[in-house]
Write a protein that holds these residues in place. Structure first.
Motif, short mmCIF file in Angstrom:
data_model
loop_
_atom_site.label_atom_id
_atom_site.label_comp_id
_atom_site.label_asym_id
_atom_site.label_seq_id
_atom_site.Cartn_x
_atom_site.Cartn_y
_atom_site.Cartn_z
N ASN A 7 -7.76 3.22 4.92
CA ASN A 7 -6.77 3.37 3.85
C ASN A 7 -6.97 4.64 3.01
O ASN A 7 -6.17 4.91 2.11
CB ASN A 7 -6.76 2.13 2.96
CG ASN A 7 -6.08 0.96 3.67
OD1 ASN A 7 -5.21 1.17 4.53
ND2 ASN A 7 -6.46 -0.26 3.33
N GLN A 31 -5.08 -3.39 -1.58
CA GLN A 31 -5.77 -3.94 -0.41
C GLN A 31 -6.33 -5.33 -0.72
O GLN A 31 -6.21 -6.26 0.09
CB GLN A 31 -6.91 -2.99 -0.03
CG GLN A 31 -7.61 -3.33 1.26
CD GLN A 31 -8.72 -2.33 1.58
OE1 GLN A 31 -8.48 -1.29 2.16
NE2 GLN A 31 -9.93 -2.65 1.17
N LEU A 49 0.85 -1.19 0.00
CA LEU A 49 0.00 0.00 0.00
C LEU A 49 0.88 1.23 0.00
O LEU A 49 1.71 1.42 0.89
CB LEU A 49 -0.90 0.00 1.23
CG LEU A 49 -1.99 -1.07 1.26
CD1 LEU A 49 -2.51 -1.28 2.67
CD2 LEU A 49 -3.14 -0.68 0.34
N ARG A 64 -5.17 -2.67 7.19
CA ARG A 64 -4.51 -2.55 5.89
C ARG A 64 -5.17 -3.44 4.85
O ARG A 64 -5.35 -3.06 3.70
CB ARG A 64 -3.02 -2.89 6.03
CG ARG A 64 -2.21 -1.68 6.48
CD ARG A 64 -0.97 -2.02 7.22
NE ARG A 64 0.04 -2.67 6.40
CZ ARG A 64 1.25 -3.02 6.84
NH1 ARG A 64 1.58 -2.77 8.09
NH2 ARG A 64 2.11 -3.59 6.05
N ALA A 65 -5.51 -4.67 5.28
CA ALA A 65 -6.13 -5.62 4.34
C ALA A 65 -7.65 -5.63 4.47
O ALA A 65 -8.34 -6.28 3.68
CB ALA A 65 -5.59 -7.02 4.60
N ASN A 66 -8.18 -4.90 5.47
CA ASN A 66 -9.61 -4.90 5.76
C ASN A 66 -10.13 -6.32 6.00
O ASN A 66 -11.15 -6.73 5.45
CB ASN A 66 -10.39 -4.21 4.64
CG ASN A 66 -11.76 -3.75 5.09
OD1 ASN A 66 -11.94 -3.40 6.25
ND2 ASN A 66 -12.73 -3.79 4.20
#
Lengths: 188, 290
Positions: B117, A72, A59, A175-177
């Motif tokens: 994000n 992501q 990211l 960050r990756a949800n």
């Protein structure tokens, strides 16, 4: 003033009868080992994520939101593959769950507890199926986690977050949800 | 060279202002618009993609033509209901296109409807962080953007350190959840207040801006700090203000944005509705720290 606060707990320990001291000491040691186990588990997860967080998954700041979403997605897919057998309790073991319940309890009592619950419930995400190693719904809001709750829980590696869905506590990889693990009815 | 170019640019801006004002209806900027003062705009809870959000975007552009500003603070809920490229286009890039084309910099804070994000989206100028601080090139003011959705120990320690080292005359904090609000739906976040207010008082924060409640409210100064709630830049909850002892001025029947101007020890503000009406205005004098 500050010195008297520091001394008070010591005095309390000194005047306790010997058996109580022994029980308290055992409990402290037990908590320390459970906490150490938790730290080890979340660190292992963060190390795994960092290992796959490169190339297309990395990211980076960009003007193109599609690139953020794509990175992501790639990161989430790689983590899911790396943790293909992940199941509830992999990180929040029964001992850790018990410790979290105990840590949360004081924050949920009395006037402070009512304010804390109100903050958590405020525009909380609606009903959803919670499954380890799956994405947190893109369109769902994130629960607010009050500062006193965060202060009561163990510190997390960068990118990991505590969140609530209804009464359940989830460990979210922001960050990756991705839902990493969960404690059902943590604040029931 | 520069002197020669100025009249053309001014003429162009006035023409744009006139055209936009004619299309939108009257909008009078009452701020002093002094030379060398710091100008900025504030919007909150914007990212709905609604027609009203677009209208606020047009109002902001019209205001900029007569009151030049290069900074817009965003109080969270920047993108509702998803975070794919279309969401960013429809809920940010298009409504504020003329401002973005004019090199206006938006500085976002995160709300509960935002994907964390978003911090990586360059036009939000967050440098990849959930919380950050910045200082305009002119004037003695420093802004602190916080993530009120997740006020952990690390963030509180960071804020403590940054406020202590600020050195700026004006310290302005902004974030999503209001610690003072008369909203029926949300209201004051008391747990957050317990943590933040002591730092604001200790370090002489002057102004605090928050959204979340979908209306405008100017709170009576609390411990010498001026609080604003500005959460109707793209969402509105009509009649949601329960006027209380906290309320100095409130507006909950329309969308709005706020313009600010800092000139020396005075901060001027003007809240403007989507209909172009001034719903509140005034000035705050900074109390010098002893």
């Amino acid at each position: 003033m500050r010195a008297s606060f520091a001394i008070a707990p010591v005095l309390i320990v000194l005047v306790l009868p010997a058996p109580t001291r022994a029980v308290q000491s055992a409990s402290v040691n037990s908590d320390a080992s459970v906490l150490a186990a938790f730290d080890q588990r979340v660190k292992a997860y963060a190390d795994l994520r960092d290992k796959v967080d490169h190339g297309q998954a990395a990211l980076k700041e960009t003007r193109d939101p599609a690139k953020i979403a794509a990175a992501q997605d790639v990161l989430a897919a790689r983590i899911r593959t790396a943790r293909a057998g992940a199941k509830p309790g992999d990180i929040f073991s029964p001992d850790i769950q018990r410790m979290f319940h105990r840590l949360l309890q004081p924050e949920l009592k009395g006037k402070k507890g009512a304010e804390t619950k109100a903050a958590i419930k405020d525009e909380a995400p609606g009903a959803m199926t919670l499954k380890v190693n799956t994405r947190y719904p893109e369109k769902a809001p994130l629960s607010t986690v009050p500062p006193n709750v965060l202060a009561s829980l163990p510190k997390l590696p960068e990118g990991l977050e505590y969140r609530f869905v209804s009464t359940h506590l989830i460990l979210l990889d922001g960050r990756a949800n991705l839902i990493v693990d969960l404690i059902p009815n943590a604040i029931a | 060279m520069r002197v020669g170019r100025r009249p053309n640019r001014t003429l162009m801006l006035l023409t744009v202002a006139l055209a936009l004002t004619t299309a939108l209806g009257a909008q009078t900027i009452t701020l002093p618009n002094q030379k060398n003062s710091v100008h900025f705009a504030v919007i909150g809870d914007t990212g709905s993609g609604s027609a009203q959000q677009y209208r606020i975007g047009e109002r902001l552009a019209a205001a900029r033509a007569v009151f030049p500003y290069d900074i817009v603070l965003m109080l969270g809920d920047n993108i509702y209901g998803g975070s794919d490229a279309r969401d960013f286009a429809d809920k940010f890039e298009k409504p504020y296109k003329s401002l973005l084309d004019g090199s206006v910099k938006f500085y976002a804070s995160l709300g509960n409807h935002d994907n964390t994000n978003e911090r990586l989206y360059k036009p939000f100028n967050m440098n990849g962080e959930r919380y950050y601080t910045f200082k305009p090139s002119n004037g003695s003011v420093r802004f602190f953007a916080l993530d009120s959705n997740y006020m952990d120990r690390a963030q509180l320690a960071w804020l403590d350190k940054e406020l202590a080292n600020s050195g700026s005359d004006w310290k302005i904090c902004y974030f999503h959840h209001p610690i003072y609000s008369s909203g029926k739906t949300h209201g004051s976040d008391l747990r957050l207040r317990t943590q933040l207010e002591p730092l604001f008082i200790k370090y002489g924060v002057n102004v605090v801006l928050a959204g979340h409640d979908h209306f405008y409210e100017r709170i009576k100064p609390q411990h010498g700090i001026q609080y604003f709630v500005s959460g109707a830049g793209g969402q509105l909850r009509p009649g949601d203000v329960r006027r209380s002892d906290l309320t100095e001025k409130a507006f909950d029947t329309g969308y709005h944005f706020i313009l600010f101007e800092i000139a020396g020890d005075t901060l001027f503000f003007q809240a403007i509705s989507d209909q172009g009406q001034t719903v509140d205005s005034g000035a705050i004098t900074r109390l010098k720290q002893t």
